[in-house]
Design an enzyme around this catalytic site. Structure first.
Site, PDB file in Angstrom:
ATOM      1  N   GLU A   1      11.274  -3.206   3.575  1.00 35.63           N
ATOM      2  CA  GLU A   1      12.020  -3.155   4.879  1.00 35.63           C
ATOM      3  C   GLU A   1      12.360  -4.507   5.341  1.00 35.63           C
ATOM      4  OE1 GLU A   1       9.684  -0.904   7.877  1.00 35.63           O
ATOM      5  OE2 GLU A   1      10.087   0.857   6.855  1.00 35.63           O
TER       6      GLU A   1
ATOM      7  N   GLU B   1       8.184   5.905   1.837  1.00 34.78           N
ATOM      8  CA  GLU B   1       7.610   6.184   3.189  1.00 34.78           C
ATOM      9  C   GLU B   1       8.118   7.354   4.104  1.00 34.78           C
ATOM     10  OE1 GLU B   1       6.422   2.778   5.724  1.00 34.78           O
ATOM     11  OE2 GLU B   1       6.462   1.211   4.033  1.00 34.78           O
TER      12      GLU B   1
HETATM   13  C1  BGP Z   1       6.781   1.041   8.094  1.00 35.34           C
HETATM   14  C2  BGP Z   1       5.958  -0.180   7.870  1.00 35.34           C
HETATM   15  C3  BGP Z   1       4.550  -0.087   7.268  1.00 35.34           C
HETATM   16  C4  BGP Z   1       3.957   0.801   8.483  1.00 35.34           C
HETATM   17  C5  BGP Z   1       4.732   2.017   9.077  1.00 35.34           C
HETATM   18  C6  BGP Z   1       4.274   2.721  10.210  1.00 35.34           C
HETATM   19  O1  BGP Z   1       7.731   0.340   9.014  1.00 35.34           O
HETATM   20  O2  BGP Z   1       6.435  -0.516   6.116  1.00 35.34           O
HETATM   21  O3  BGP Z   1       4.056  -1.300   7.173  1.00 35.34           O
HETATM   22  O4  BGP Z   1       3.285   0.174   9.515  1.00 35.34           O
HETATM   23  O5  BGP Z   1       6.075   1.555   9.291  1.00 35.34           O
HETATM   24  O6  BGP Z   1       4.799   2.043  11.243  1.00 35.34           O
HETATM   25  P1  BGP Z   1       3.488   1.660  12.589  1.00 35.34           P
HETATM   26  O7  BGP Z   1       2.449   1.363  11.848  1.00 35.34           O
HETATM   27  O8  BGP Z   1       4.134   0.745  13.214  1.00 35.34           O
HETATM   28  O9  BGP Z   1       3.195   2.832  13.331  1.00 35.34           O
END
Ligand code: BGP
Length: 460
Positions: A164, A361
């Site tokens: 990202e 993800e």
């Molecule tokens: C994505 C990232 C992760 C993780 C996930 C969940 O954008 O790659 O690192 O954190 O989001 O988001 P969050 O933890 O902010 O709820």
């Protein structure tokens, strides 16, 4: 029954800074997260910093057994640049030994490691010099990438450069969420450009080494834009939102070119970054083998009502549209719209030469999950099962229409520390006991995932 291909990758994703712990120990130097936590701990939920993670540094062996138990055939995590090369030049033997053991053990247990190089964690020594704002960062990253490929290329076959990349650009240089929390559109574009060049140079280093069966890609967050209406203004807002957020990295990564339209818009608004003459050719020659797409939510947009010229913020091109009646995950504030995953699959097929790609993800963060714990101590996270099912259904539809998707990874395997949010939202198949971060327990979604993998699909 919705079945997936035989070789489909089932797994989960995580990152070094969010899981390892020992953030300033075992030879590791500070990243921007370590320093920011020192400077402003109050910004972090419950003042939990990057040392407060799920102790994977010690626990990885047991975690790998847990992965095996679920039948996972792949797992993505990252290397911490600051652990491998604390000063940017000298290899840390302890860090090397840790990653070697970790990756080999994954492999030995039938869990294919997909290893990412950068997950928001810039070394502090580089940040102090200007971080991604300076060209030096490109070569520093290329050196780090080359070192990692040389050290672990015999074990790790799937590599990715960035996770990202938009996040450190926009959170660091537009919206104030991540260090250095500057608001400066022109700097943001320069940071983005150097990030792209760092990616490209890493791919070039990878090709030079000719790692047997090695493949390299990049992981991008994808939030396809949907316009409020079909008016030409809203459609233009949608086009610009996709241009900045999707095509900006996908086009060079897959087609070897920054979109002409983006170059024109940046020029019109005096946002053109400083470049070097060889860059265009480097971008052209160093496309990727595969793409990872992180999908959580769509981007609803509309035309801005007032604009600055030249633009001062992306909101001069498009603004969010709060669509009435949308489904929302209230803990994270993100819209739930599985249909976008089908649209993404079609986009990859039609606009990105059907390059191999995977969902790197997808997941649902929920706060205070202990509320859902049954008498046996298992979190009954049916909402997460439903979320995955809905998304897999749409993904399956896209694959059935010929999209070249080769896997699905959830965020995440074991609940993990999440930047400023600390442990507020949980995503894992395994719960981490917040009083003892070594303790894990399986959630119902983990059992569901195991069954899904066993059947290589699900009954619908
Ligand atoms: C994505 C990232 C992760 C993780 C996930 C969940 O954008 O790659 O690192 O954190 O989001 O988001 P969050 O933890 O902010 O709820």
């Amino acid at each position: 029954m919705r079945e997936f291909s035989k070789a489909f990758l089932w797994g989960a994703a995580a990152s070094a800074p969010q899981t390892e712990g020992h953030s300033l120990e075992n030879g590791k130097s500070a990243s921007t997260w370590d320093e920011w936590f020192k400077l402003a701990p109050e910004k972090f939920n419950e003042q939990q910093g990057p040392s407060d993670t799920s102790n994977v540094y010690e626990e990885y062996s047991k975690d790998i057994q847990r992965m095996k138990e679920l039948g996972m055939n792949s797992y993505r995590t990252s290397i911490a640049w600051t652990r491998l090369l604390p000063d940017g030049r000298t290899v840390n033997p302890e860090g090397t030994a840790f990653y070697k053991a970790y990756f080999s053990e994954l492999k030995a247990n039938g869990v294919e490691p997909i290893i990412n190089l950068f997950h928001f964690d810039l070394p502090w020594w580089l940040m102090e010099k200007g971080g991604w704002e300076i060209r030096e960062s490109v070569e520093a990253f290329a050196f780090y990438a080359k070192t990692a490929f040389e050290l672990f290329g015999d074990t790790v076959k799937y590599w990715t450069t960035f996770n990202e990349p938009l996040v450190h650009i926009e959170c660091g240089y537009l919206y104030g969420f991540h260090y250095p929390a500057i608001v400066d559109f022109k700097k943001a574009v320069q940071v983005g450009y150097h990030t792209l060049m760092a990616h490209v140079r890493a791919v070039e280093e990878f090709r030079k080494l000719q790692i047997e069966n090695g493949q390299i890609g990049i992981i991008l967050n994808i939030s396809p834009a949907y316009p409020k209406s079909q008016s030409s203004e809203d459609l233009k807002a949608k086009e610009l939102a996709d241009l900045f957020n999707t095509n900006s990295f996908l086009d060079p990564a897959v087609h070897g070119e920054i979109p002409e339209k983006l170059i024109t818009v940046l020029k019109e608004h005096e946002l053109t970054p400083v470049t070097e003459t060889q860059d265009k050719e480097l971008i052209r020659q160093n496309t990727v083998d595969f793409i990872g797409l992180n999908y959580y939510q769509p981007r609803r947009v509309q035309a801005p009502t007032t604009v600055h010229f030249p633009a001062e913020m992306p909101s001069d091109f498009y603004i969010p549209y709060d669509m009435p009646g949308k489904r929302i995950n209230p803990y994270r504030g993100w819209e739930i719209y599985p249909e976008a995953l089908y649209d993404v699959a079609v986009m990859m097929k039609e606009q990105y030469r059907n390059i191999p790609w995977y969902v790197s993800e997808n997941g649902m963060g929920v706060a205070e999950e202990e509320r859902f714990m049954d008498e046996q101590g298992m979190i009954q996270d049916d909402y997460r099962i439903e979320f995955m099912k809905e998304h897999l259904r749409e993904l399956h539809r896209g694959i059935a229409e010929g999209s070249n998707c080769f896997g699905y990874h959830t965020w995440t395997f074991v609940d993990c520390w999440s930047w400023l949010n600390g442990y507020r939202n949980r995503y894992g198949f395994y719960r981490v006991d917040l009083d003892n971060h070594f303790e894990r327990s399986l959630k119902k979604s983990g059992l569901w995932y195991k069954e899904l993998i066993e059947k290589n699909g699900f009954l619908d």
